[in-house]
Scaffold this active site. Structure first.
Site, PDB file in Angstrom:
ATOM      1  N   LYS A   1       3.425  -3.445  10.847  1.00 35.25           N
ATOM      2  CA  LYS A   1       2.399  -4.373  10.367  1.00 35.25           C
ATOM      3  C   LYS A   1       2.808  -5.813  10.647  1.00 35.25           C
ATOM      4  O   LYS A   1       2.150  -6.763  10.233  1.00 35.25           O
ATOM      5  CB  LYS A   1       2.169  -4.180   8.864  1.00 35.25           C
TER       6      LYS A   1
ATOM      7  N   ASP B   1       6.195  -3.748  -3.379  1.00 32.47           N
ATOM      8  CA  ASP B   1       5.707  -3.168  -2.132  1.00 32.47           C
ATOM      9  C   ASP B   1       5.148  -4.343  -1.333  1.00 32.47           C
ATOM     10  O   ASP B   1       4.046  -4.825  -1.603  1.00 32.47           O
ATOM     11  CB  ASP B   1       4.640  -2.124  -2.459  1.00 32.47           C
TER      12      ASP B   1
ATOM     13  N   GLN C   1       2.017  -5.537   2.717  1.00 32.71           N
ATOM     14  CA  GLN C   1       0.914  -6.416   3.140  1.00 32.71           C
ATOM     15  C   GLN C   1       1.238  -7.882   2.858  1.00 32.71           C
ATOM     16  O   GLN C   1       0.331  -8.724   2.850  1.00 32.71           O
ATOM     17  CB  GLN C   1      -0.385  -6.034   2.412  1.00 32.71           C
TER      18      GLN C   1
ATOM     19  N   CYS D   1      -5.883   4.952   1.523  1.00 30.71           N
ATOM     20  CA  CYS D   1      -4.707   5.394   0.744  1.00 30.71           C
ATOM     21  C   CYS D   1      -4.657   4.714  -0.619  1.00 30.71           C
ATOM     22  O   CYS D   1      -3.565   4.392  -1.119  1.00 30.71           O
ATOM     23  CB  CYS D   1      -3.401   5.161   1.503  1.00 30.71           C
TER      24      CYS D   1
ATOM     25  N   HIS E   1      -1.190   1.314  -3.212  1.00 29.45           N
ATOM     26  CA  HIS E   1      -1.270   2.268  -2.096  1.00 29.45           C
ATOM     27  C   HIS E   1      -0.596   3.563  -2.573  1.00 29.45           C
ATOM     28  O   HIS E   1       0.338   3.509  -3.390  1.00 29.45           O
ATOM     29  CB  HIS E   1      -0.492   1.660  -0.920  1.00 29.45           C
TER      30      HIS E   1
HETATM   31  N1  PMP Z   1       1.953  -0.154   0.859  1.00 31.47           N
HETATM   32  C1  PMP Z   1       0.887  -0.846   1.270  1.00 31.47           C
HETATM   33  C2  PMP Z   1       0.342  -1.915   0.380  1.00 31.47           C
HETATM   34  C3  PMP Z   1       0.326  -0.562   2.506  1.00 31.47           C
HETATM   35  O1  PMP Z   1      -0.753  -1.238   2.915  1.00 31.47           O
HETATM   36  C4  PMP Z   1       0.893   0.444   3.320  1.00 31.47           C
HETATM   37  C5  PMP Z   1       0.304   0.787   4.670  1.00 31.47           C
HETATM   38  N2  PMP Z   1      -1.080   0.939   4.687  1.00 31.47           N
HETATM   39  C6  PMP Z   1       2.001   1.118   2.838  1.00 31.47           C
HETATM   40  C7  PMP Z   1       2.522   0.796   1.610  1.00 31.47           C
HETATM   41  C8  PMP Z   1       2.653   2.208   3.617  1.00 31.47           C
HETATM   42  O2  PMP Z   1       3.117   1.730   4.828  1.00 31.47           O
HETATM   43  P1  PMP Z   1       3.698   2.763   5.902  1.00 31.47           P
HETATM   44  O3  PMP Z   1       2.610   3.745   6.172  1.00 31.47           O
HETATM   45  O4  PMP Z   1       4.027   1.910   7.067  1.00 31.47           O
HETATM   46  O5  PMP Z   1       4.883   3.389   5.267  1.00 31.47           O
END
Ligand code: PMP
Length: 404
Positions: A224, A198, A201, A362, A121
């Site tokens: 999430k 990270d 997910q 993203c 991401h």
């Molecule tokens: N890493 C991953 C793998 C994600 O899926 C996401 C959210 N789509 C993020 C980071 C960022 O999360 P946040 O927007 O809540 O900071």
């Protein structure tokens, strides 16, 4: 697990979109909230609210205790050794930025490398790029294969003398691939390189026990995990957090302030400048209780059965190509449909009340890797059932018929 009973706890799931019952298939972007969480949030504002850490009066002390309890719930949920290892942030993004700025930037020199993967991401790419640009270091990405599986042989070969940090998604938000984090952490340990995961997910789908995991940092977002938005967590080893300088200055993160010099509070408060999302934190605690009542293993079992059902059904849709077919895959189904632009797919499904995500999610470098500008993505939460998948697949069949 009684999915019907779980669904009944989500007020939004009994609403309609475009005159049709809502089919919510975008939990990877954010999960919906159960009544227990919505009520905990409202109850806190109605009965227990005051600013924390500063008040001598009963209400402030009660709010402080509830905030502290929420931190301990996070600690227990991820198996951390101490509540001091739990830093509250705004989201996973901020947690990664914190580590980039405070932990890694001071150690980086020209020519150093930060190893990530092609499936990250943007939140796990850009913060490292920003500090790399300031120091002359570079971000190196390990490749994924056509199934969306991390090429571990190449990954291992990219670990070198100049690697200063490894930071990898536990679960990809596009491919659903569950990366072999034990192996990645072992590679980091063997080479004396800190490893960040990270886990944005991962934590809502799989049992996580940081004490036995061996990573140095993990980051995730409350929104999430059936909890409010605006709140995230950085877990870090005490010895790292102790040694790291603060990254934002202000109230709460200090021990003593004077114009001759200021000293820092203990961890985790050193990293928590200013008034936090107190109600959000308390509601996060309620969300963790709620998930624990269901049981993370039961959640995993349910979602993995549903994923199997969805993959089998989607493969039958003419012209549909699944992005990410790793054996260890979790809750995310990105796809393309021959002849149809992803935005048309999203818009047409929306007319049926079906909410999926479209675009690059993203993860532009990953889409580049697959020669795509974007994809459509359905993703699962504990409240989804086979009817949701069947509605999606029926919608996709109709769209396939129109465009092919
Ligand atoms: N890493 C991953 C793998 C994600 O899926 C996401 C959210 N789509 C993020 C980071 C960022 O999360 P946040 O927007 O809540 O900071």
């Amino acid at each position: 697990m009684d999915v019907q009973a779980i669904r009944a706890q989500f007020p939004i799931l009994s609403t309609e979109m475009n005159g049709r019952p809502l089919v919510y298939l975008d939990s990877a972007a954010s999960t919906q909230k159960p009544a227990a969480v919505i009520e905990a949030h409202g109850r806190f504002y109605g009965h227990d609210y005051a600013n924390i850490h500063r008040g001598i009066y009963e209400l402030s002390q009660r709010a402080t205790t509830m905030h502290d309890e929420a931190r301990r719930k996070v600690q227990r949920f991820i198996g951390a050794g101490s509540w001091r290892e739990i830093v509250f942030t705004r989201n996973a993004t901020e947690a990664i930025n914190l580590v980039a700025r405070s932990f890694l930037a001071p150690r980086l020199e020209e020519g150093d490398e930060i190893l990530v993967t092609e499936m990250e991401h943007h939140a796990n790419i850009v913060p490292w790029q920003m500090i790399a640009a300031e120091t002359g270091a570079k971000v190196v990405a390990a490749p994924v294969d056509d199934d969306g599986v991390l090429d571990m042989k190449t990954f291992a070969s990219l670990v070198g003398r100049r690697t200063r940090m490894i930071s990898v998604a536990w679960v990809s938000n596009v491919l659903g691939t569950v990366n072999p984090v034990d192996e990645i952490i072992a590679i980091g340990r063997r080479n004396g390189i800190p490893v960040m995961l990270d886990a944005a997910q991962a934590v809502q789908h799989r049992h996580v026990d940081v004490a036995s995991l061996g990573a140095d940092f993990i980051a995730f977002s409350a929104h999430k995990m059936y909890a409010p938005s605006g709140l995230g967590v950085l877990w870090g080893r005490c010895e790292h957090l102790e040694a790291m300088p603060p990254w934002q200055g202000g109230g709460d993160m200090i021990e003593r302030v004077s114009f001759d010099g200021t000293t820092w509070n203990e961890i985790p408060f050193k990293f928590e400048a200013g008034t936090p999302d107190i109600a959000g934190t308390v509601a996060f605690g309620a969300a963790l209780d709620w998930m624990e009542d269901i049981g993370i293993e039961a959640i995993e079992r349910h979602e993995s059965e549903l994923l199997g059902h969805a993959m089998r059904a989607m493969r039958q849709v003419p012209g549909l190509r699944l992005l990410g077919t790793a054996r260890d895959k979790c809750s995310v189904l990105a796809f393309t449909l021959e002849g149809a632009h992803q935005q048309d797919i999203g818009t047409m499904l929306d007319l049926d009340g079906i909410a999926i995500r479209t675009g690059h999610h993203c993860a532009m470098p990953l889409h580049d890797r697959f020669g795509l500008t974007g994809s459509a993505r359905a993703s699962l939460g504990v409240y989804n059932n086979e009817e949701d998948i069947d509605a999606l697949v029926a919608g996709l069949r109709r769209i396939a018929g129109m465009f092919q």
